[in-house]
Design a protein around this motif. Structure first.
Motif, PDB file in Angstrom:
ATOM      1  N   THR A  71     -54.230   8.218  31.409  1.00 42.98           N
ATOM      2  CA  THR A  71     -54.842   9.287  32.057  1.00 42.98           C
ATOM      3  C   THR A  71     -55.865  10.011  31.421  1.00 42.98           C
ATOM      4  OG1 THR A  71     -53.005  10.982  31.052  1.00 42.98           O
ATOM      5  CG2 THR A  71     -52.561   9.875  33.354  1.00 42.98           C
ATOM      6  N   ARG A  72     -56.027   9.908  30.027  1.00 38.02           N
ATOM      7  CA  ARG A  72     -57.127  10.694  29.255  1.00 38.02           C
ATOM      8  C   ARG A  72     -57.814   9.642  28.217  1.00 38.02           C
ATOM      9  NH1 ARG A  72     -57.287  15.986  29.757  1.00 38.02           N
ATOM     10  NH2 ARG A  72     -55.542  17.296  30.604  1.00 38.02           N
ATOM     11  N   PRO A  73     -58.544   8.796  28.941  1.00 37.95           N
ATOM     12  CA  PRO A  73     -59.049   7.474  28.038  1.00 37.95           C
ATOM     13  C   PRO A  73     -59.866   8.017  26.988  1.00 37.95           C
ATOM     14  CG  PRO A  73     -59.592   6.976  30.317  1.00 37.95           C
ATOM     15  CD  PRO A  73     -58.969   8.491  30.176  1.00 37.95           C
ATOM     16  N   ARG A  74     -60.025   7.483  25.754  1.00 36.60           N
ATOM     17  CA  ARG A  74     -60.567   7.748  24.522  1.00 36.60           C
ATOM     18  C   ARG A  74     -59.915   8.798  23.934  1.00 36.60           C
ATOM     19  NH1 ARG A  74     -63.920   8.230  28.301  1.00 36.60           N
ATOM     20  NH2 ARG A  74     -64.444  10.296  27.863  1.00 36.60           N
ATOM     21  N   SER A  75     -58.596   9.128  24.199  1.00 34.96           N
ATOM     22  CA  SER A  75     -57.721  10.174  23.384  1.00 34.96           C
ATOM     23  C   SER A  75     -57.330   9.382  22.144  1.00 34.96           C
ATOM     24  CB  SER A  75     -56.561  10.706  24.069  1.00 34.96           C
ATOM     25  OG  SER A  75     -56.870  11.591  25.230  1.00 34.96           O
ATOM     26  N   VAL A  76     -57.179  10.260  21.049  1.00 33.13           N
ATOM     27  CA  VAL A  76     -56.949   9.542  19.729  1.00 33.13           C
ATOM     28  C   VAL A  76     -55.479  10.146  19.577  1.00 33.13           C
ATOM     29  CG1 VAL A  76     -57.290   9.874  17.109  1.00 33.13           C
ATOM     30  CG2 VAL A  76     -59.164   9.935  18.677  1.00 33.13           C
ATOM     31  N   GLN A  77     -54.618   9.434  19.295  1.00 30.04           N
ATOM     32  CA  GLN A  77     -53.201   9.699  19.133  1.00 30.04           C
ATOM     33  C   GLN A  77     -52.434   9.243  17.907  1.00 30.04           C
ATOM     34  OE1 GLN A  77     -50.955  10.179  23.214  1.00 30.04           O
ATOM     35  NE2 GLN A  77     -52.537   8.332  23.710  1.00 30.04           N
ATOM     36  N   GLN A  78     -51.609   9.931  17.278  1.00 35.55           N
ATOM     37  CA  GLN A  78     -50.915   9.595  15.975  1.00 35.55           C
ATOM     38  C   GLN A  78     -49.551   9.742  16.567  1.00 35.55           C
ATOM     39  OE1 GLN A  78     -51.963   9.917  12.007  1.00 35.55           O
ATOM     40  NE2 GLN A  78     -53.909  11.007  12.555  1.00 35.55           N
ATOM     41  N   VAL A  79     -48.604   9.016  15.852  1.00 29.83           N
ATOM     42  CA  VAL A  79     -47.054   8.876  16.342  1.00 29.83           C
ATOM     43  C   VAL A  79     -46.474   8.814  14.978  1.00 29.83           C
ATOM     44  CG1 VAL A  79     -45.237   7.970  17.594  1.00 29.83           C
ATOM     45  CG2 VAL A  79     -47.572   7.710  18.467  1.00 29.83           C
ATOM     46  N   ALA A  80     -45.229   9.623  14.614  1.00 30.16           N
ATOM     47  CA  ALA A  80     -44.630   9.382  13.608  1.00 30.16           C
ATOM     48  C   ALA A  80     -43.351   8.885  14.034  1.00 30.16           C
ATOM     49  CB  ALA A  80     -44.215  11.191  12.982  1.00 30.16           C
ATOM     50  N   GLU A  81     -43.056   7.736  13.536  1.00 35.40           N
ATOM     51  CA  GLU A  81     -41.941   6.901  13.806  1.00 35.40           C
ATOM     52  C   GLU A  81     -41.112   6.335  12.547  1.00 35.40           C
ATOM     53  OE1 GLU A  81     -38.635   5.717  14.775  1.00 35.40           O
ATOM     54  OE2 GLU A  81     -39.543   6.498  16.404  1.00 35.40           O
ATOM     55  N   PRO A  82     -40.259   6.710  11.888  1.00 34.00           N
ATOM     56  CA  PRO A  82     -39.892   6.205  10.547  1.00 34.00           C
ATOM     57  C   PRO A  82     -39.189   4.700  10.661  1.00 34.00           C
ATOM     58  CG  PRO A  82     -38.328   7.940  11.482  1.00 34.00           C
ATOM     59  CD  PRO A  82     -39.384   7.751  12.410  1.00 34.00           C
ATOM     60  N   ASP A  83     -38.791   4.666  11.805  1.00 35.77           N
ATOM     61  CA  ASP A  83     -38.049   3.157  12.023  1.00 35.77           C
ATOM     62  C   ASP A  83     -39.344   2.022  12.470  1.00 35.77           C
ATOM     63  OD1 ASP A  83     -36.552   0.986  12.538  1.00 35.77           O
ATOM     64  OD2 ASP A  83     -35.081   2.081  13.818  1.00 35.77           O
ATOM     65  N   SER A  84     -39.805   1.367  11.284  1.00 39.89           N
ATOM     66  CA  SER A  84     -40.654   0.455  11.447  1.00 39.89           C
ATOM     67  C   SER A  84     -40.457  -0.685  12.152  1.00 39.89           C
ATOM     68  CB  SER A  84     -41.220   0.040   9.981  1.00 39.89           C
ATOM     69  OG  SER A  84     -40.380  -0.433   9.217  1.00 39.89           O
TER      70      SER A  84
END
Length: 261
Positions: A71-84
């Protein structure tokens, strides 16, 4: 597990609890109601189509991150997910769309939050669960102090909070957000707000005005309508609930037996 009602849609279960639903053909389709409400928040956090810098604390199948990328192209997103291992599984079975600028970091939510620079994010979303409970260290006022530091001026915070009767955890989470942000609102289905069953509440907070009328309308029109509390109604709901600190924080309550099946 495949969604029997729609080809190309999948549900992620962790320890038997539904965690995410992903429609690979249409990432804007949010089946889980709490994720739909987070989608409403993302829609209203900035003018339509404007890219956002978004921090997701909790990854799962990256449903909301996929929605924002679509819905918002070119957004920069980071995700914290400890379970690799979970991240690798999701990437393999449910590939991210081409061009999605989503970076998943194998880190604890609060650890990653502490490493990000001041004013990095337009939107911070907390949807952190371990064994179907939000860890205590992601529920405190000190945690929200770090969220505020990472938010840009005018940025928004949203959190998925689960609770059941007598709603002590949800009330305290609202009170904690209200102690750190100028404006707070809460969206949840009426049976949850009345303490009749376990469910999700979406807390949204900012230091500027929130579009509560529009957000309330969107939540009310959902397939499972939610009610939005703000202002005096929200103050009455918290009813003097305490602000949670690192010293007093506990995990969110576990879902009652039979909640997911």
């Amino acid at each position: 597990m495949p969604d029997p009602d729609r080809t190309g849609s999948w549900e992620l279960l962790i320890d038997g609890a539904p965690q995410s639903h992903v429609d690979l053909a249409d990432p804007t389709r949010l089946r889980f109601e709490y994720q739909r409400r987070l989608g409403h928040v993302a829609d209203l956090a900035a003018p339509p189509g404007r890219p956002l810098a978004v921090l997701h604390l909790g990854g799962g199948a990256l449903t909301v991150a996929r929605y924002i990328a679509a819905t918002r192209p070119r957004s920069v997103q980071q995700v914290a997910e400890p379970d690799s291992g979970l991240t690798a599984f999701v990437r393999r079975e449910l590939p991210l769309p081409d061009g999605a600028r989503i970076r998943v970091r194998p880190a604890d939510a609060r650890d990653l939050l502490g490493r990000l620079p001041d004013g990095w994010a337009d939107l911070v979303i907390t949807d952190v669960f371990a064994d179907a409970r939000t860890p205590a260290h992601c529920t405190s006022a000190e945690f929200l102090d770090e969220v505020r530091r990472v938010l840009r001026p005018g940025g928004w915070y949203a959190a998925n909070v689960t609770d059941g009767p007598p709603l002590a955890h949800l009330r305290a989470q609202v009170a904690t957000a209200a102690g750190r942000f100028a404006e707070v609102c809460l969206a949840a289905e009426p049976p949850v707000l009345r303490g009749r069953r376990f469910g999700n509440g979406i807390v949204c907070a900012a230091d500027g005005p929130l579009p509560t009328v529009e957000l309330a309308g969107r939540c009310a029109r959902d397939p499972a309508p939610a009610r939005l509390l703000a202002g005096r109604e929200l103050a009455d709901f918290t009813a003097g609930a305490p602000v949670v600190t690192d010293a007093t924080a506990v995990p969110s309550p576990p879902p009652p037996d039979g909640t997911f099946g």
